[in-house]
Write a protein that holds these residues in place. Structure first.
Motif, short mmCIF file in Angstrom:
data_model
loop_
_atom_site.label_atom_id
_atom_site.label_comp_id
_atom_site.label_asym_id
_atom_site.label_seq_id
_atom_site.Cartn_x
_atom_site.Cartn_y
_atom_site.Cartn_z
N LYS A 143 0.82 -1.21 0.00
CA LYS A 143 0.00 0.00 0.00
C LYS A 143 0.86 1.26 0.00
CE LYS A 143 -2.37 1.18 3.67
NZ LYS A 143 -3.42 1.17 4.72
N GLU A 144 2.04 1.18 0.59
CA GLU A 144 2.92 2.35 0.63
C GLU A 144 3.30 2.80 -0.78
OE1 GLU A 144 2.71 0.48 4.41
OE2 GLU A 144 3.32 -0.38 2.47
N LYS A 145 3.50 1.85 -1.67
CA LYS A 145 3.82 2.20 -3.06
C LYS A 145 2.65 2.92 -3.72
CE LYS A 145 7.07 -1.56 -4.02
NZ LYS A 145 7.33 -2.75 -4.88
N LEU A 146 1.44 2.47 -3.41
CA LEU A 146 0.25 3.10 -3.97
C LEU A 146 0.14 4.54 -3.46
CD1 LEU A 146 -2.41 2.99 -5.56
CD2 LEU A 146 -3.49 2.03 -3.51
N ARG A 147 0.35 4.73 -2.15
CA ARG A 147 0.25 6.07 -1.58
C ARG A 147 1.31 7.00 -2.17
NH1 ARG A 147 -3.88 4.79 -0.72
NH2 ARG A 147 -4.99 4.41 1.21
N GLU A 148 2.52 6.50 -2.32
CA GLU A 148 3.59 7.32 -2.89
C GLU A 148 3.24 7.73 -4.32
OE1 GLU A 148 7.13 5.04 -2.61
OE2 GLU A 148 7.24 5.15 -0.41
N TYR A 149 2.68 6.81 -5.07
CA TYR A 149 2.35 7.11 -6.46
C TYR A 149 1.18 8.08 -6.55
CZ TYR A 149 1.65 6.41 -11.45
OH TYR A 149 1.54 6.61 -12.80
N GLU A 150 0.17 7.90 -5.72
CA GLU A 150 -0.95 8.84 -5.72
C GLU A 150 -0.46 10.26 -5.42
OE1 GLU A 150 -4.55 5.92 -4.15
OE2 GLU A 150 -3.15 6.81 -2.73
N GLU A 151 0.44 10.37 -4.46
CA GLU A 151 0.98 11.68 -4.10
C GLU A 151 1.82 12.25 -5.25
OE1 GLU A 151 1.34 15.09 -2.09
OE2 GLU A 151 0.08 13.38 -1.53
N THR A 156 2.35 15.67 -11.04
CA THR A 156 2.88 15.23 -12.33
C THR A 156 2.28 16.05 -13.47
OG1 THR A 156 3.21 12.96 -11.55
CG2 THR A 156 3.04 13.28 -13.94
N PRO A 157 3.10 16.72 -14.26
CA PRO A 157 2.56 17.50 -15.39
C PRO A 157 1.78 16.60 -16.34
CG PRO A 157 4.87 18.03 -15.00
CD PRO A 157 4.57 16.83 -14.14
N GLY A 158 0.63 17.08 -16.77
CA GLY A 158 -0.16 16.34 -17.73
C GLY A 158 -1.12 15.34 -17.10
N CYS A 159 -0.98 15.09 -15.81
CA CYS A 159 -1.92 14.16 -15.17
C CYS A 159 -3.30 14.81 -15.12
CB CYS A 159 -1.45 13.83 -13.75
SG CYS A 159 -2.58 12.74 -12.86
N GLU A 160 -4.33 14.07 -15.53
CA GLU A 160 -5.67 14.63 -15.64
C GLU A 160 -6.65 14.04 -14.63
OE1 GLU A 160 -7.14 15.31 -19.69
OE2 GLU A 160 -5.27 14.43 -20.40
N VAL A 161 -6.15 13.51 -13.53
CA VAL A 161 -7.03 12.99 -12.49
C VAL A 161 -7.81 14.14 -11.87
CG1 VAL A 161 -7.15 11.86 -10.24
CG2 VAL A 161 -5.54 11.03 -11.97
N ALA A 162 -9.13 13.99 -11.78
CA ALA A 162 -9.99 14.97 -11.10
C ALA A 162 -10.04 14.58 -9.63
CB ALA A 162 -11.38 14.97 -11.72
N ASP A 167 -12.15 9.80 -3.35
CA ASP A 167 -12.00 9.70 -1.89
C ASP A 167 -10.61 10.19 -1.51
OD1 ASP A 167 -11.64 8.84 0.78
OD2 ASP A 167 -12.99 7.13 0.48
N SER A 168 -10.55 11.17 -0.63
CA SER A 168 -9.28 11.79 -0.26
C SER A 168 -8.36 10.83 0.48
CB SER A 168 -9.54 13.03 0.59
OG SER A 168 -10.22 12.69 1.79
N ARG A 169 -8.88 9.72 0.97
CA ARG A 169 -8.06 8.75 1.69
C ARG A 169 -7.23 7.89 0.74
NH1 ARG A 169 -12.89 6.14 5.08
NH2 ARG A 169 -13.77 6.38 2.97
#
Length: 247
Positions: A143-151, A156-162, A167-169
């Motif tokens: 899960k730590e890898k997932l959290r690091e990547y989400e952050e 990240t330039p060009g990332c289009e995630v709304a 969920d902020s968690r």
């Protein structure tokens, strides 16, 4: 203010690695539905088990459905649920010619996840909902890898995630044997994978995905940018998969 809550369950099919012996494709799929349809999803899974001769609570997985008729029934059953939406990313690994330097298994997985997360967030934003998401756990991915990547994606330039629609968690990781609704994502990802990946005889079965087509996320009638993100998607891949345009 959010007008409701959406849930997405995510699983993958194929191998993340990009070696000569790995699968030609890697697919990541999400099944999406409103919180109030959770019971409908549980009933769908229970009915599929009964239809396919499984016991209540059995782990239902595509690879254990050996017969074409069983797999087709699973795809058709998903297709008839109008409360369910599917979004998938299909990575056509043999067509990627750039940007693979240093692309280990985790980076390949997360690169695919980014495409899918963008689409999940757009779907939630368009429906004025907040979406929570759970990924099926994969080997050696914490899960730590997932959290690091989400952050990392947030800057990240060009990332289009709304992000405001998610969920902020952040996402969760779980096992399909424990969180059984992940099994619906397994069926969706595997049915999509089977439409692209040749078997030992060089055959594919596009009908699985054709049956799922009514449930694929479309925005303004656009499929390949939303419900079936193909990567890469240029003249070569369009020529290699001409049937995608008919979905």
């Amino acid at each position: 203010m959010s007008q409701g809550r959406l849930i997405a369950y995510i699983d993958e099919a194929g191998q993340r690695s990009r070696t000569p012996l790995s699968s030609d494709h890697f697919v990541m799929s999400a099944v999406i539905f409103r919180e109030e349809n959770r019971l409908d999803a549980e009933e769908l899974l229970a009915k599929l088990r009964a239809d396919l001769g499984r016991r209540p609570g059995d782990h239902l997985t595509w690879k254990n459905l050996k017969q074409h008729s069983q797999r087709l029934h699973a795809a058709c059953s998903l297709a008839t649920r109008d409360w369910l939406t599917i979004s998938s990313v299909v990575v056509c690994k043999r067509h990627i010619t750039q940007g693979t330097e240093g692309m280990n298994d985790d980076r390949a997985y997360l690169f695919t996840f980014r495409f899918l997360l963008e689409r999940l967030s757009w779907f939630a934003r368009d429906h004025d909902c907040e979406l929570s998401y759970t990924l099926a756990h994969i080997v050696r991915f914490k899960k730590e890898k997932l959290r690091e990547y989400e952050e990392s994606l947030r800057s990240t330039p060009g990332c289009e995630v709304a992000w405001e629609a998610l969920d902020s968690r952040g996402g969760r990781l779980d096992q399909p044997q424990r969180l059984e609704l992940l099994q619906l994502a397994d069926l969706s990802a595997s049915a999509t994978f089977a439409a692209f990946e040749p078997d030992r005889y060089g055959n594919t079965e596009t009908r699985y995905l054709t049956e799922l087509a009514p449930r694929l996320y479309r925005r303004k009638h656009n499929l390949t940018s939303y419900g079936l993100k193909m990567h890469p998607w240029g003249e070569l891949t369009k020529a290699a998969y001409p049937w995608v345009a008919t979905l």
